[in-house]
Design a protein around this motif. Sequence first.
Motif, PDB file in Angstrom:
ATOM      1  N   ALA A 137       0.857  -1.189   0.000  1.00  0.00           N
ATOM      2  CA  ALA A 137       0.000   0.000   0.000  1.00  0.00           C
ATOM      3  C   ALA A 137       0.895   1.242   0.000  1.00  0.00           C
ATOM      4  O   ALA A 137       1.223   1.779   1.061  1.00  0.00           O
ATOM      5  N   PRO A 138       1.318   1.706  -1.162  1.00  0.00           N
ATOM      6  CA  PRO A 138       2.241   2.842  -1.229  1.00  0.00           C
ATOM      7  C   PRO A 138       1.675   4.124  -0.600  1.00  0.00           C
ATOM      8  O   PRO A 138       2.440   4.951  -0.103  1.00  0.00           O
ATOM      9  N   GLU A 139       0.351   4.272  -0.604  1.00  0.00           N
ATOM     10  CA  GLU A 139      -0.209   5.485   0.005  1.00  0.00           C
ATOM     11  C   GLU A 139       0.038   5.526   1.512  1.00  0.00           C
ATOM     12  O   GLU A 139       0.178   6.589   2.092  1.00  0.00           O
ATOM     13  N   VAL A 140       0.125   4.347   2.184  1.00  0.00           N
ATOM     14  CA  VAL A 140       0.471   4.310   3.611  1.00  0.00           C
ATOM     15  C   VAL A 140       1.940   4.692   3.779  1.00  0.00           C
ATOM     16  O   VAL A 140       2.304   5.391   4.727  1.00  0.00           O
ATOM     17  N   GLY A 141       2.778   4.243   2.861  1.00  0.00           N
ATOM     18  CA  GLY A 141       4.208   4.562   2.931  1.00  0.00           C
ATOM     19  C   GLY A 141       4.510   6.028   2.693  1.00  0.00           C
ATOM     20  O   GLY A 141       5.546   6.524   3.134  1.00  0.00           O
ATOM     21  N   THR A 142       3.624   6.733   2.022  1.00  0.00           N
ATOM     22  CA  THR A 142       3.863   8.163   1.750  1.00  0.00           C
ATOM     23  C   THR A 142       3.088   9.066   2.703  1.00  0.00           C
ATOM     24  O   THR A 142       3.224  10.280   2.643  1.00  0.00           O
ATOM     25  N   ALA A 143       2.288   8.472   3.583  1.00  0.00           N
ATOM     26  CA  ALA A 143       1.501   9.279   4.529  1.00  0.00           C
ATOM     27  C   ALA A 143       2.424   9.986   5.509  1.00  0.00           C
ATOM     28  O   ALA A 143       3.515   9.508   5.834  1.00  0.00           O
ATOM     29  N   LYS A 144       1.955  11.159   5.968  1.00  0.00           N
ATOM     30  CA  LYS A 144       2.729  11.940   6.938  1.00  0.00           C
ATOM     31  C   LYS A 144       1.892  12.146   8.179  1.00  0.00           C
ATOM     32  O   LYS A 144       0.684  12.341   8.113  1.00  0.00           O
ATOM     33  N   LEU A 145       2.562  12.073   9.320  1.00  0.00           N
ATOM     34  CA  LEU A 145       1.915  12.295  10.609  1.00  0.00           C
ATOM     35  C   LEU A 145       2.788  13.292  11.363  1.00  0.00           C
ATOM     36  O   LEU A 145       3.983  13.051  11.580  1.00  0.00           O
ATOM     37  N   PHE A 146       2.221  14.421  11.730  1.00  0.00           N
ATOM     38  CA  PHE A 146       2.960  15.505  12.389  1.00  0.00           C
ATOM     39  C   PHE A 146       4.121  15.979  11.523  1.00  0.00           C
ATOM     40  O   PHE A 146       5.184  16.341  12.022  1.00  0.00           O
ATOM     41  N   GLY A 147       3.959  15.912  10.213  1.00  0.00           N
ATOM     42  CA  GLY A 147       4.981  16.370   9.281  1.00  0.00           C
ATOM     43  C   GLY A 147       6.122  15.379   9.074  1.00  0.00           C
ATOM     44  O   GLY A 147       7.107  15.683   8.424  1.00  0.00           O
ATOM     45  N   ILE A 148       5.997  14.181   9.644  1.00  0.00           N
ATOM     46  CA  ILE A 148       7.049  13.155   9.512  1.00  0.00           C
ATOM     47  C   ILE A 148       6.444  11.968   8.770  1.00  0.00           C
ATOM     48  O   ILE A 148       5.292  11.596   9.013  1.00  0.00           O
ATOM     49  N   ASN A 149       7.220  11.362   7.894  1.00  0.00           N
ATOM     50  CA  ASN A 149       6.737  10.186   7.162  1.00  0.00           C
ATOM     51  C   ASN A 149       6.338   9.086   8.144  1.00  0.00           C
ATOM     52  O   ASN A 149       7.057   8.800   9.106  1.00  0.00           O
ATOM     53  N   LEU A 150       5.196   8.464   7.868  1.00  0.00           N
ATOM     54  CA  LEU A 150       4.685   7.397   8.739  1.00  0.00           C
ATOM     55  C   LEU A 150       5.668   6.227   8.887  1.00  0.00           C
ATOM     56  O   LEU A 150       5.839   5.722  10.000  1.00  0.00           O
ATOM     57  N   PRO A 151       6.336   5.791   7.803  1.00  0.00           N
ATOM     58  CA  PRO A 151       7.306   4.697   7.985  1.00  0.00           C
ATOM     59  C   PRO A 151       8.415   5.045   8.983  1.00  0.00           C
ATOM     60  O   PRO A 151       8.843   4.195   9.765  1.00  0.00           O
ATOM     61  N   TRP A 152       8.889   6.285   8.973  1.00  0.00           N
ATOM     62  CA  TRP A 152       9.923   6.694   9.919  1.00  0.00           C
ATOM     63  C   TRP A 152       9.392   6.647  11.348  1.00  0.00           C
ATOM     64  O   TRP A 152      10.103   6.221  12.265  1.00  0.00           O
ATOM     65  N   LEU A 153       8.175   7.086  11.540  1.00  0.00           N
ATOM     66  CA  LEU A 153       7.603   7.040  12.892  1.00  0.00           C
ATOM     67  C   LEU A 153       7.407   5.611  13.377  1.00  0.00           C
ATOM     68  O   LEU A 153       7.732   5.287  14.524  1.00  0.00           O
ATOM     69  N   LEU A 154       6.876   4.768  12.501  1.00  0.00           N
ATOM     70  CA  LEU A 154       6.600   3.388  12.921  1.00  0.00           C
ATOM     71  C   LEU A 154       7.876   2.579  13.142  1.00  0.00           C
ATOM     72  O   LEU A 154       8.010   1.881  14.159  1.00  0.00           O
ATOM     73  N   LEU A 155       8.801   2.646  12.186  1.00  0.00           N
ATOM     74  CA  LEU A 155      10.024   1.832  12.291  1.00  0.00           C
ATOM     75  C   LEU A 155      11.097   2.477  13.160  1.00  0.00           C
ATOM     76  O   LEU A 155      11.916   1.779  13.762  1.00  0.00           O
ATOM     77  N   GLY A 156      11.112   3.804  13.222  1.00  0.00           N
ATOM     78  CA  GLY A 156      12.173   4.484  13.975  1.00  0.00           C
ATOM     79  C   GLY A 156      11.806   4.835  15.394  1.00  0.00           C
ATOM     80  O   GLY A 156      12.681   4.943  16.255  1.00  0.00           O
ATOM     81  N   VAL A 157      10.525   5.015  15.659  1.00  0.00           N
ATOM     82  CA  VAL A 157      10.121   5.442  17.000  1.00  0.00           C
ATOM     83  C   VAL A 157       9.238   4.391  17.680  1.00  0.00           C
ATOM     84  O   VAL A 157       9.522   3.967  18.796  1.00  0.00           O
ATOM     85  N   ALA A 158       8.187   3.976  17.026  1.00  0.00           N
ATOM     86  CA  ALA A 158       7.219   3.058  17.640  1.00  0.00           C
ATOM     87  C   ALA A 158       7.785   1.644  17.828  1.00  0.00           C
ATOM     88  O   ALA A 158       7.263   0.878  18.645  1.00  0.00           O
ATOM     89  N   ALA A 159       8.837   1.312  17.114  1.00  0.00           N
ATOM     90  CA  ALA A 159       9.402  -0.036  17.232  1.00  0.00           C
ATOM     91  C   ALA A 159      10.006  -0.268  18.617  1.00  0.00           C
ATOM     92  O   ALA A 159       9.924  -1.382  19.151  1.00  0.00           O
ATOM     93  N   PHE A 160      10.573   0.758  19.224  1.00  0.00           N
ATOM     94  CA  PHE A 160      11.240   0.566  20.514  1.00  0.00           C
ATOM     95  C   PHE A 160      10.260   0.264  21.642  1.00  0.00           C
ATOM     96  O   PHE A 160      10.487  -0.686  22.407  1.00  0.00           O
ATOM     97  N   PRO A 161       9.167   1.013  21.791  1.00  0.00           N
ATOM     98  CA  PRO A 161       8.194   0.607  22.818  1.00  0.00           C
ATOM     99  C   PRO A 161       7.596  -0.776  22.551  1.00  0.00           C
ATOM    100  O   PRO A 161       7.326  -1.543  23.488  1.00  0.00           O
ATOM    101  N   PHE A 162       7.425  -1.116  21.279  1.00  0.00           N
ATOM    102  CA  PHE A 162       6.921  -2.445  20.918  1.00  0.00           C
ATOM    103  C   PHE A 162       7.894  -3.529  21.394  1.00  0.00           C
ATOM    104  O   PHE A 162       7.484  -4.530  22.004  1.00  0.00           O
ATOM    105  N   LEU A 163       9.194  -3.330  21.141  1.00  0.00           N
ATOM    106  CA  LEU A 163      10.190  -4.319  21.563  1.00  0.00           C
ATOM    107  C   LEU A 163      10.295  -4.401  23.086  1.00  0.00           C
ATOM    108  O   LEU A 163      10.480  -5.491  23.638  1.00  0.00           O
ATOM    109  N   VAL A 164      10.168  -3.270  23.753  1.00  0.00           N
ATOM    110  CA  VAL A 164      10.194  -3.276  25.221  1.00  0.00           C
ATOM    111  C   VAL A 164       8.990  -4.056  25.758  1.00  0.00           C
ATOM    112  O   VAL A 164       9.115  -4.849  26.695  1.00  0.00           O
TER     113      VAL A 164
END
Length: 137
Positions: free
Chosen positions: A84-111
């Motif tokens: 779903a390329p439209e999910v990959g290009t979505a922005k949340l708070f001006g930041i790309n969603l993939p960066w937020l999910l893989l760069g930020v949300a991954a750490f609380p998930f792993l914890v």
Amino acid sequence: MTNPVDPQPAPVPRRPQPRVRVVLAEAARGGTGAERTRAELTQQTQVGEALVRGLVRAQLALALRLSLVVAIGLGGLPLLFAIAPEVGTAKLFGINLPWLLLGVAAFPFLVAVGWAYVRLAERNEQDFTDVVQRPER
């Protein structure tokens, strides 16, 4: 003046007690079920080995299940972005969603997965301890 010597009775030779051989398995036979199980573990008998194998198998199954959760959770995100390329290009708070999910949300998930693993592994060990200390009926 000389002191008269009191004749002391000769010591009676004591007969030595017969030796008794004590073996851990024999000592455990007379005890409770929990003592016998602990003896099985310390002597590494077939029963003790089966108990330990059961614990190792339970811990391995838990680790594999939670590894699968991590693999699907984090490995599925790039697949989602490719499908779903439209999910990959979505922005949340001006930041790309993939960066937020893989760069930020991954750490609380792993914890959270790590916390769950520790909690469930301790439960497995407690169950093992309960089995070992359970009195025989």
